[in-house]
Design an enzyme around this catalytic site. Structure first.
Site, PDB file in Angstrom:
ATOM      1  N   THR A  63       0.859  -1.186   0.000  1.00  0.00           N
ATOM      2  CA  THR A  63       0.000   0.000   0.000  1.00  0.00           C
ATOM      3  C   THR A  63       0.893   1.233   0.000  1.00  0.00           C
ATOM      4  O   THR A  63       2.117   1.130  -0.058  1.00  0.00           O
ATOM      5  CB  THR A  63      -0.904   0.022   1.242  1.00  0.00           C
ATOM      6  OG1 THR A  63      -0.109   0.317   2.401  1.00  0.00           O
ATOM      7  CG2 THR A  63      -1.594  -1.320   1.453  1.00  0.00           C
ATOM      8  N   CYS A  64       0.278   2.413   0.081  1.00  0.00           N
ATOM      9  CA  CYS A  64       1.056   3.650   0.129  1.00  0.00           C
ATOM     10  C   CYS A  64       1.999   3.678   1.324  1.00  0.00           C
ATOM     11  O   CYS A  64       3.076   4.269   1.259  1.00  0.00           O
ATOM     12  CB  CYS A  64       0.127   4.860   0.195  1.00  0.00           C
ATOM     13  SG  CYS A  64      -0.841   5.128  -1.294  1.00  0.00           S
TER      14      CYS A  64
END
Length: 432
Positions: A63-64
């Site tokens: 994910t980010c």
């Protein structure tokens, strides 16, 4: 069976390093195949069992704010996993180790449960991570990379997360990245209803950001996306316009705020384009939010005097608002997670006895089949049914007790005492 995890996140690694290890959802399946092949080959010489198994189980969550690798196999292989991930990111194993965390067995399970429950997120209690984990595990399952152990680990993590969210207030008043961006924009612009906003990308994060900004009734909303159809769908939903990504540099000056989050591996908004836009805007300020990992906006843009650029890491202070008020909920959540970890480790311990249980069942079936064959022969010869049943039961009993009886006669006094205690537990238990 061993379980281990390797990861980097917003607490341990800077944004640009995390960007090196970002995997888009469609990259996970082939990446998992490469990881499992590398681990299987590396353990081949260390374990004779490596040639007998289907290879280590593996899953990747990217994910980010994090990239995490979860594995399960006959034995821990953290060193091999570190070398593989370092190679995938084009960095040295030493550099990766300096920013990574490595976890085994119960600690790996605890971490997975905390991530799913939102306790390890930049936004405490944020719900998006659970959906992202489910997507990653679905891809791993479809790629054939999951086995019984990791499947149990993640299904239990989802169940724990559900209990945490339903039983505590861990997510109450949490500020998402999108809401934080709106708050920051409100500090720069006196009236957001006079602001024209450009959203670059059309994924889940941009959709969330557009929802929050649209609630402020901005002057205009535009969506630039590589796929026009998807961009148009999002723009229509918020009464905006869609534009081609290729047109972005020429039209950048039209927008007061830019929020970008794409899966591009290279920046799509460069320093030169922003400088030209500022010149056309006569240096009226621009608010820019880069939610992508790797970056969508070149970091040099931050140095421009009239640009206010924020990355996911820059939003950390904003999203921590109210953190202290949720510490009681965190304590409740940790208690739920503790119980989940204990249950998973108990299941793991029981899994260790499965081969022996299978051998016992196979042996018992063999004895039963042999006695049935003998009984059928006696019946076919016209022997008395009661006598045949008596012989069958006696034959089974003798086979079952033969090993125990032999052990009671073998070894020294200490060994016989231990055997006697074990036999009492196994055969002389009182029925409750």
């Amino acid at each position: 069976m061993a379980v281990w995890a390797l990861g980097i996140n917003h607490n341990t690694a800077p944004l640009d390093l995390r960007g090196r290890f970002a995997f888009a959802l469609d990259q996970i399946a082939p990446t998992l195949n490469g990881l499992r092949s590398a681990l299987h080959e590396s353990t081949r010489s260390n374990s004779a069992r490596a040639n007998q198994t289907r290879g280590p189980e593996a899953a990747i969550i990217s994910t980010c704010n994090r990239t995490e690798v979860y594995c399960a196999g006959d034995e821990h292989a953290l060193d091999h996993t570190v070398h593989w991930l370092a190679s995938a990111g084009g960095v040295s194993p030493q550099l990766l180790r300096s920013h990574a965390y490595t976890l085994q067995d119960g600690l790996a399970a605890r971490h997975a449960f905390r991530v799913a429950s939102g306790l390890d997120s930049m936004v405490l209690g944020e719900p998006q991570i659970l959906g992202q984990m489910k997507d990653a595990i679905r891809v791993a399952d479809q790629a054939g990379a999951l086995g019984t152990t990791l499947n149990q680990l993640f299904q239990r993590s989802f169940a724990v997360a559900k209990e945490v969210r339903s039983s505590t207030e861990i997510g109450a008043h949490s500020i998402s990245m999108a809401a934080a961006a709106v708050r920051l924009a409100g500090q720069l612009f006196e009236d957001l209803s006079e602001v024209k906003i450009l959203f670059v990308g059309a994924g889940e994060m941009i959709e969330l950001a557009a929802t929050h900004f649209a609630a402020k009734n901005p002057k205009g909303i535009s969506v630039a996306n590589r796929t026009m159809a998807r961009g148009e769908s999002l723009a229509t939903r918020f009464g905006g316009e869609v534009m081609r990504l290729a047109d972005l540099p020429a039209r950048l000056h039209e927008f007061d705020a830019v929020v970008s989050c794409t899966a591009s591996t290279l920046p799509i908004i460069g320093l030169g384009a922003v400088e030209r836009a500022l010149k056309q805007r006569r240096h009226r300020p621009m608010f820019m939010v880069d939610l992508a990992v790797p970056r969508d906006i070149e970091p040099e843009v931050r140095a421009l005097e009239d640009v206010y650029l924020y990355t996911v890491d820059d939003l950390a202070t904003v999203v921590q608002t109210g953190h202290a008020n949720r510490q009681a909920a965190v304590a409740q959540a940790e208690a739920i997670i503790d119980a989940g970890v204990q249950s998973f480790m108990h299941w793991m311990d029981q899994r260790g006895a499965v081969p022996l249980i299978q051998q016992l069942n196979a042996q018992a079936d063999s004895w039963r089949a042999a006695e049935l064959v003998r009984a059928r022969k006696l019946l076919a010869r016209g022997e008395d049914v009661d006598a045949v049943l008596e012989a069958l039961s006696r034959g089974l009993t003798q086979k079952m007790l033969h090993g125990a009886m032999a052990e009671l006669q073998a070894g020294d006094a200490t060994a016989r005492e231990h055997t006697a205690q074990a036999i009492q537990k196994l055969f002389l238990r009182k029925e409750r």
